[in-house]
Design a protein around this motif. Sequence first.
Motif, PDB file in Angstrom:
ATOM      1  N   ILE A 132       0.837  -1.199   0.000  1.00 51.97           N
ATOM      2  CA  ILE A 132       0.000   0.000   0.000  1.00 51.97           C
ATOM      3  C   ILE A 132       0.872   1.250   0.000  1.00 51.97           C
ATOM      4  O   ILE A 132       0.533   2.271  -0.607  1.00 51.97           O
ATOM      5  CB  ILE A 132      -0.944  -0.008   1.223  1.00 51.97           C
ATOM      6  CG1 ILE A 132      -1.990  -1.127   1.092  1.00 51.97           C
ATOM      7  CG2 ILE A 132      -1.641   1.340   1.402  1.00 51.97           C
ATOM      8  CD1 ILE A 132      -2.856  -1.310   2.325  1.00 51.97           C
ATOM      9  N   LEU A 133       2.024   1.147   0.676  1.00 46.84           N
ATOM     10  CA  LEU A 133       2.960   2.269   0.761  1.00 46.84           C
ATOM     11  C   LEU A 133       3.972   2.254  -0.379  1.00 46.84           C
ATOM     12  O   LEU A 133       5.008   2.913  -0.300  1.00 46.84           O
ATOM     13  CB  LEU A 133       3.677   2.229   2.106  1.00 46.84           C
ATOM     14  CG  LEU A 133       2.763   2.294   3.334  1.00 46.84           C
ATOM     15  CD1 LEU A 133       3.562   2.136   4.610  1.00 46.84           C
ATOM     16  CD2 LEU A 133       1.959   3.578   3.356  1.00 46.84           C
ATOM     17  N   SER A 134       3.659   1.488  -1.436  1.00 42.66           N
ATOM     18  CA  SER A 134       4.491   1.422  -2.647  1.00 42.66           C
ATOM     19  C   SER A 134       5.858   0.804  -2.382  1.00 42.66           C
ATOM     20  O   SER A 134       6.858   1.168  -3.011  1.00 42.66           O
ATOM     21  CB  SER A 134       4.657   2.816  -3.274  1.00 42.66           C
ATOM     22  OG  SER A 134       3.399   3.373  -3.592  1.00 42.66           O
ATOM     23  N   GLY A 135       5.902  -0.145  -1.451  1.00 44.08           N
ATOM     24  CA  GLY A 135       7.136  -0.850  -1.168  1.00 44.08           C
ATOM     25  C   GLY A 135       7.171  -2.213  -1.829  1.00 44.08           C
ATOM     26  O   GLY A 135       6.189  -2.686  -2.386  1.00 44.08           O
ATOM     27  N   ALA A 136       8.344  -2.845  -1.773  1.00 44.00           N
ATOM     28  CA  ALA A 136       8.540  -4.192  -2.307  1.00 44.00           C
ATOM     29  C   ALA A 136       8.656  -5.167  -1.146  1.00 44.00           C
ATOM     30  O   ALA A 136       9.180  -4.820  -0.079  1.00 44.00           O
ATOM     31  CB  ALA A 136       9.799  -4.250  -3.163  1.00 44.00           C
TER      32      ALA A 136
END
Length: 387
Positions: A132-136
């Motif tokens: 959701i926080l654009s992480g991997a």
Amino acid sequence: MFAPTPRPEIQDLRISRIREVANAGMGRDDILAFWFGEGDQATPGFIRQAASDALLAGRTYYTHNLGRPELREALSRYLAGLHGAPIGADRIAVTSAGVSALMLAAQLVLSPGERTVVVGPIWPNVVEIPKILSGAVEVVPVEAGQGGWRLDMDRLMSALTPGTRALILNSPNNPTGWTLPAEARAAILERCRRYGIWLICDDVYERLTFDRPYAPSFLPLATPEDRVIGVNSFSKAWRMTGWRLGWMACPPALMEGLGVLIEYNTSCAPDFVQEGARVAVEQGEPVVAELRAELAAARDQVVGALRTLPGVEAPMPDGGLYAFFRLEGCRDSLALCKDLIAQVGLGLAPGVAFGPEGEGWLRWCFAARPEKNAAGLERLAAYLGSR
């Protein structure tokens, strides 16, 4: 004209396969449901009474962003007594649910594009929150064996590289019941220290263990300067799933920013709910002990019976609420769970709900009365006998 769609990261989030199965069975009064992670008994009466009294007394106003001082102090005493290490009330924040605490922890330390390592299979929220926080996210799987579940420490260490921002550990684990051995903590903490990796400990099931009163914790090993965040909840150990109240233990340097984040997420947790939680943590040890005894008996009942069924592999969980097992030849756990509902009215959670590492497996929440577990086992046996 632009289409009204959410951003790509939200569109790519994993759909809850547990909810998909539950939706297929809801509305039928003949279903024996073991799909959700909660027991079949209500919150103890003295906890409900405390919250009710606070509500009737008019405690319906905003509270401090970080929670009522009385509850934070009670949690400080509880953690010190449990782990033998001082965790000051100034390092504790009360949150609106344990899952909110996980989201807040991620918001505190993760930036877009940064990499998180997770030990799985795992409750889907843990993997999806960094996304959701654009992480991997990289998942290091635990492995099933004759003696239960085990984590390949060499594989985990290889995944904890200088480019890793956070490690999320859920122990005891949902869905497997795997519990991190106490002797593994020092090596993991040292690795995180070396590379500046945040260690987010999802300790929601820490009291639900079968051979000790609590699971090994990183809190007594960590200093206030370590990048260690403990996340917990009242949901499981005190039978308070619907109350939606959790807490966090954080380094002092995070607390000011955490208070701001809580303000922008939920502002604060309800006052009267916090009063029920305070009474739970101060007076609820007999409740926790009783639940642990019930779960130990339920584990032996369910896992023991599963192991007698043909084609079933059922590793023994170290803690938690669940039996995670597989049927020989199962390649599509979602389809199998839907077929169990259609054929014998048995509601289980599909392993694929916990990531590709769980495909082929099924989760049974055994936090139920013995007669309900027994009836469910009879239905499973009948299903297997008809295949």
